[in-house]
Write an enzyme that holds these catalytic residues in place. Structure first.
Site, short mmCIF file in Angstrom:
data_model
loop_
_atom_site.label_atom_id
_atom_site.label_comp_id
_atom_site.label_asym_id
_atom_site.label_seq_id
_atom_site.Cartn_x
_atom_site.Cartn_y
_atom_site.Cartn_z
N HIS A 76 71.39 60.69 37.96
CA HIS A 76 71.60 59.48 36.98
C HIS A 76 73.03 58.90 37.23
O HIS A 76 73.08 57.68 37.04
CB HIS A 76 71.28 59.77 35.64
CG HIS A 76 72.36 60.51 34.75
ND1 HIS A 76 71.93 62.03 34.68
CD2 HIS A 76 73.36 60.49 34.25
CE1 HIS A 76 73.32 62.35 34.07
NE2 HIS A 76 73.86 61.53 33.81
N ASP A 121 66.97 65.74 38.03
CA ASP A 121 68.47 64.79 38.10
C ASP A 121 69.36 65.35 38.80
O ASP A 121 70.23 66.22 38.41
CB ASP A 121 68.52 64.70 36.53
CG ASP A 121 69.81 63.87 36.36
OD1 ASP A 121 70.14 63.08 37.03
OD2 ASP A 121 70.55 64.08 35.24
N SER A 216 78.59 63.97 32.74
CA SER A 216 77.37 64.20 33.40
C SER A 216 77.70 64.25 35.02
O SER A 216 78.57 63.84 35.50
CB SER A 216 76.81 62.52 33.17
OG SER A 216 76.18 62.52 31.97
#
EC number: 3.4.21.4
Length: 262
Positions: A76, A121, A216
């Site tokens: 992402h 992911d 992230s």
């Protein structure tokens, strides 16, 4: 089943946080994760940690250096990014200065990545030049097995030390220690996620400590072994809602293959 992801987002102009915190139920990959409940650390303690940055030097995600020219991050973090506009800072405790900044020649993310479920992911970046190991730049090994539930791990990244009304965002690398929760346990009645936890994920939990909205893509490590990639979570450091990470052992084959073929 759709996931509602609630995020604490520090509104920013460029790379500077204005100090206002709100909540958002936007798409998970739009968030920029931040360490919650962490402490200052140094890049020397976590020399595999890197900062993914825009051309202007704004930090947008973390990553882990696994060999001389490969960085592992979250899918992402890479969706919609042009390779010519992504750079990597290595070897610095501060995300905005020091170390070295290297351009990226290629990037890719797992073809099975699902932005709704956050399965698979994981992504990689191939650096435009080979990076040698130094005191502050080291490669991290990919885990071959998920550590047992209860194993202590460390999450690192750049971000706020609080989980609500964060007035400043330190530029210094942060670390937080959490405990591994395997995916089956994380999906059990012991926690609150249930069926939205999949076998490509691993969780980690400690009350009032988490990786949350820039972190992230960053590392969840046990020793010098990468066991997880910061992926998503519901709110930040919430009771019985662990941080959720991409499980490196489950995704190891894809990472190695992509690293060799890009």
């Amino acid at each position: 089943m759709h996931r509602l992801v609630v995020l604490l987002v520090c509104l920013a102009v460029g790379s500077a946080c204005a100090g206002t915190v709100g909540v958002s139920n936007g798409d998970p990959f739009e968030r920029e994760g931040r360490i919650v409940g962490g402490e200052d650390t140094t890049i020397g303690a976590h020399p595999y940690q890197v900062s993914l940055q825009t051309k202007s030097g704004s930090h947008f995600c973390g990553g882990s250096l696994i060999n001389e020219d490969t960085v592992v991050t979250a899918a992402h973090c890479l969706v919609g990014r042009k390779v010519s506009k992504v750079f990597v800072r290595l070897g610095s405790t501060l995300y905005n200065e020091g170390g070295i900044v290297v351009a990226v020649r290629e990037l890719a993310y797992n073809e099975d990545y699902n932005s709704k479920t956050m399965e698979y992911d994981v992504g990689i970046l191939k650096l435009d030049e080979k990076v040698k190991e130094t005191e502050n730049i080291r490669y991290i090994e990919l885990a071959t097995e998920t550590p047992p539930t209860g194993t202590t791990a460390v999450v690192t990244g750049w971000g706020s030390k609080c989980y609500f009304w964060c007035m400043t965002l330190p530029k210094t690398l942060q670390e937080v220690y959490v405990n591994i929760v395997d995916w089956k346990t994380c999906a059990s009645d012991e926690y609150k996620y249930g069926e939205i936890i999949y076998d490509s994920m691993v969780c980690a939990y400690e009350k009032k400590k988490d990786a949350c909205q820039g972190d992230s893509g960053g590392p969840l490590a046990v020793g010098n072994t990468l066991v997880g990639i910061v992926s998503w979570g519901y709110a930040c450091a919430s009771n019985l809602l662990p941080g959720v990470y991409s499980d490196v052992p489950a995704l190891r084959k894809w990472i190695l293959n992509a690293s060799e073929t890009l």
